[in-house]
Motif scaffolding. Structure first.
Motif, PDB file in Angstrom:
ATOM      1  N   TYR A   7       3.116   5.334  33.329  1.00 53.40           N
ATOM      2  CA  TYR A   7       2.172   6.437  33.279  1.00 53.40           C
ATOM      3  C   TYR A   7       2.513   7.329  34.470  1.00 53.40           C
ATOM      4  N   ASN A  59       2.919  -0.356  21.107  1.00 54.62           N
ATOM      5  CA  ASN A  59       2.917  -0.531  22.564  1.00 54.62           C
ATOM      6  C   ASN A  59       2.732   0.807  23.284  1.00 54.62           C
ATOM      7  N   LYS A  61       1.317   3.588  22.058  1.00 55.75           N
ATOM      8  CA  LYS A  61      -0.036   4.087  21.817  1.00 55.75           C
ATOM      9  C   LYS A  61      -1.053   3.328  22.666  1.00 55.75           C
ATOM     10  N   TRP A  62      -0.876   2.023  22.812  1.00 55.94           N
ATOM     11  CA  TRP A  62      -1.769   1.221  23.646  1.00 55.94           C
ATOM     12  C   TRP A  62      -1.739   1.738  25.090  1.00 55.94           C
ATOM     13  N   ALA A  63      -0.533   1.965  25.624  1.00 55.19           N
ATOM     14  CA  ALA A  63      -0.411   2.458  27.005  1.00 55.19           C
ATOM     15  C   ALA A  63      -1.032   3.849  27.145  1.00 55.19           C
ATOM     16  N   ARG A  65      -3.542   5.096  25.357  1.00 54.09           N
ATOM     17  CA  ARG A  65      -5.004   4.943  25.339  1.00 54.09           C
ATOM     18  C   ARG A  65      -5.510   4.428  26.677  1.00 54.09           C
ATOM     19  N   LYS A  66      -4.854   3.424  27.223  1.00 57.06           N
ATOM     20  CA  LYS A  66      -5.284   2.835  28.493  1.00 57.06           C
ATOM     21  C   LYS A  66      -5.213   3.844  29.634  1.00 57.06           C
ATOM     22  N   ASN A  67      -4.271   4.765  29.547  1.00 60.52           N
ATOM     23  CA  ASN A  67      -4.113   5.773  30.595  1.00 60.52           C
ATOM     24  C   ASN A  67      -4.737   7.116  30.225  1.00 60.52           C
ATOM     25  N   GLU A  68      -5.460   7.132  29.116  1.00 55.41           N
ATOM     26  CA  GLU A  68      -6.233   8.296  28.665  1.00 55.41           C
ATOM     27  C   GLU A  68      -5.392   9.573  28.595  1.00 55.41           C
ATOM     28  N   HIS A 126      -1.384   1.708  40.049  1.00 55.40           N
ATOM     29  CA  HIS A 126      -2.312   0.786  39.386  1.00 55.40           C
ATOM     30  C   HIS A 126      -1.568   0.026  38.302  1.00 55.40           C
ATOM     31  N   LEU A 128      -1.710  -0.579  35.130  1.00 59.27           N
ATOM     32  CA  LEU A 128      -1.393  -0.029  33.815  1.00 59.27           C
ATOM     33  C   LEU A 128      -0.440   1.152  33.886  1.00 59.27           C
ATOM     34  N   ILE A 131       4.498  -0.923  32.805  1.00 57.37           N
ATOM     35  CA  ILE A 131       4.436  -2.045  31.869  1.00 57.37           C
ATOM     36  C   ILE A 131       5.818  -2.259  31.268  1.00 57.37           C
TER      37      ILE A 131
END
Length: 135
Positions: A7, A59, A61-63, A65-68, A126, A128, A131
Protein backbone atom coordinates in the motif's frame (compact mmCIF):
# COMPACT_ATOMS: atom_id res chain seq x y z
CA UNK A 1 2.56 -17.13 -8.57
CA UNK A 2 4.19 -14.81 -6.14
CA UNK A 3 2.93 -11.36 -5.31
CA UNK A 4 4.25 -8.63 -3.10
CA UNK A 5 1.51 -6.13 -2.29
CA UNK A 6 2.43 -2.65 -1.10
CA UNK A 7 0.00 0.00 0.00
CA UNK A 8 1.64 3.23 -1.11
CA UNK A 9 0.74 6.76 -0.20
CA UNK A 10 2.75 7.61 -3.31
CA UNK A 11 4.21 5.41 -6.06
CA UNK A 12 6.04 6.90 -9.04
CA UNK A 13 8.29 5.67 -11.83
CA UNK A 14 10.43 6.87 -14.66
CA UNK A 15 11.65 4.54 -17.42
CA UNK A 16 15.32 3.61 -17.08
CA UNK A 17 16.19 0.71 -19.42
CA UNK A 18 14.12 -1.04 -22.08
CA UNK A 19 14.49 -4.79 -21.47
CA UNK A 20 12.29 -6.23 -24.21
CA UNK A 21 12.75 -5.15 -27.83
CA UNK A 22 9.02 -5.37 -28.57
CA UNK A 23 8.01 -3.28 -25.53
CA UNK A 24 6.24 -0.03 -26.34
CA UNK A 25 7.85 3.27 -25.41
CA UNK A 26 7.29 4.14 -21.77
CA UNK A 27 6.35 7.29 -19.94
CA UNK A 28 6.76 8.34 -16.33
CA UNK A 29 3.80 7.94 -14.00
CA UNK A 30 2.69 8.70 -10.47
CA UNK A 31 -0.23 7.54 -8.33
CA UNK A 32 -1.30 8.22 -4.78
CA UNK A 33 -3.23 6.09 -2.33
CA UNK A 34 -2.75 2.84 -4.26
CA UNK A 35 -2.11 -0.84 -3.78
CA UNK A 36 0.88 -1.79 -5.91
CA UNK A 37 1.00 -5.48 -6.82
CA UNK A 38 4.50 -6.69 -7.70
CA UNK A 39 3.54 -9.82 -9.66
CA UNK A 40 5.82 -12.72 -10.55
CA UNK A 41 4.13 -15.11 -12.99
CA UNK A 42 5.56 -18.63 -13.20
CA UNK A 43 5.10 -21.25 -15.96
CA UNK A 44 2.78 -23.31 -13.73
CA UNK A 45 0.47 -20.28 -13.46
CA UNK A 46 -0.01 -20.34 -17.22
CA UNK A 47 -0.90 -24.02 -17.06
CA UNK A 48 -3.43 -23.46 -14.25
CA UNK A 49 -5.08 -20.59 -16.11
CA UNK A 50 -8.09 -18.79 -14.71
CA UNK A 51 -7.89 -20.25 -11.18
CA UNK A 52 -4.51 -18.59 -10.59
CA UNK A 53 -5.74 -15.30 -12.00
CA UNK A 54 -8.81 -15.44 -9.77
CA UNK A 55 -6.61 -15.96 -6.72
CA UNK A 56 -4.41 -13.04 -7.78
CA UNK A 57 -7.43 -10.76 -8.13
CA UNK A 58 -8.94 -11.85 -4.79
CA UNK A 59 -5.68 -11.08 -2.97
CA UNK A 60 -5.37 -7.67 -4.63
CA UNK A 61 -8.99 -6.75 -3.92
CA UNK A 62 -8.59 -7.85 -0.28
CA UNK A 63 -5.52 -5.60 0.13
CA UNK A 64 -7.34 -2.69 -1.54
CA UNK A 65 -10.33 -3.05 0.81
CA UNK A 66 -8.10 -3.28 3.88
CA UNK A 67 -6.26 -0.13 2.81
CA UNK A 68 -9.46 1.65 1.75
CA UNK A 69 -8.44 2.41 -1.82
CA UNK A 70 -9.80 1.62 -5.25
CA UNK A 71 -6.55 2.37 -7.10
CA UNK A 72 -4.45 -0.65 -8.08
CA UNK A 73 -1.16 -0.72 -9.95
CA UNK A 74 0.01 -3.96 -11.54
CA UNK A 75 3.78 -4.19 -11.80
CA UNK A 76 5.48 -7.12 -13.52
CA UNK A 77 8.26 -8.17 -11.18
CA UNK A 78 10.15 -11.30 -12.22
CA UNK A 79 12.53 -11.10 -9.28
CA UNK A 80 10.49 -13.00 -6.69
CA UNK A 81 11.48 -16.45 -7.93
CA UNK A 82 13.63 -18.36 -10.38
CA UNK A 83 10.92 -19.88 -12.63
CA UNK A 84 9.61 -17.23 -14.98
CA UNK A 85 6.73 -17.47 -17.41
CA UNK A 86 7.25 -16.45 -21.01
CA UNK A 87 7.03 -12.63 -21.12
CA UNK A 88 4.06 -12.62 -23.52
CA UNK A 89 2.15 -15.10 -21.33
CA UNK A 90 2.90 -13.08 -18.20
CA UNK A 91 1.70 -9.89 -19.87
CA UNK A 92 -1.52 -11.63 -20.89
CA UNK A 93 -2.15 -12.56 -17.24
CA UNK A 94 -1.66 -8.94 -16.17
CA UNK A 95 -3.87 -7.68 -18.99
CA UNK A 96 -6.69 -10.01 -17.97
CA UNK A 97 -6.26 -9.11 -14.29
CA UNK A 98 -6.45 -5.41 -15.14
CA UNK A 99 -9.60 -5.94 -17.17
CA UNK A 100 -11.28 -7.94 -14.39
CA UNK A 101 -10.34 -5.37 -11.76
CA UNK A 102 -11.72 -2.55 -13.90
CA UNK A 103 -14.98 -4.46 -14.39
CA UNK A 104 -15.19 -4.78 -10.59
CA UNK A 105 -15.00 -0.99 -10.24
CA UNK A 106 -11.32 -0.49 -9.48
CA UNK A 107 -9.02 1.98 -11.18
CA UNK A 108 -6.42 -0.52 -12.38
CA UNK A 109 -3.32 0.37 -14.39
CA UNK A 110 -0.05 -1.31 -15.28
CA UNK A 111 3.42 0.10 -15.00
CA UNK A 112 5.29 0.13 -18.33
CA UNK A 113 5.89 -3.41 -19.62
CA UNK A 114 9.35 -4.50 -20.70
CA UNK A 115 11.28 -1.76 -18.91
CA UNK A 116 13.37 -1.43 -15.80
CA UNK A 117 11.99 1.56 -13.97
CA UNK A 118 13.37 3.99 -11.46
CA UNK A 119 10.86 3.67 -8.63
CA UNK A 120 9.86 6.00 -5.85
CA UNK A 121 7.58 4.66 -3.19
CA UNK A 122 6.25 6.00 0.06
CA UNK A 123 4.60 3.33 2.18
CA UNK A 124 3.32 3.75 5.74
CA UNK A 125 4.65 1.54 8.49
CA UNK A 126 1.70 -0.70 9.27
CA UNK A 127 1.25 -4.46 8.76
CA UNK A 128 -1.28 -4.24 5.93
CA UNK A 129 1.01 -2.00 3.87
CA UNK A 130 3.26 -4.95 2.96
CA UNK A 131 1.92 -8.41 2.16
CA UNK A 132 3.60 -11.34 0.41
CA UNK A 133 1.63 -14.27 -1.03
CA UNK A 134 2.76 -17.36 -2.91
CA UNK A 135 0.81 -20.29 -4.37
Amino acid sequence: MRILLWYCERFAWTPAVKTLDNAPDAKAGEYKDAVVAFVHVEPVDIEKGASTETRLIKNIKWAARKNETDTILLHSFTHLGEDKADPADALAVLDRAQERLEKAGYKAVQTPWGHFLNLELNAPGHPLARIFKQW
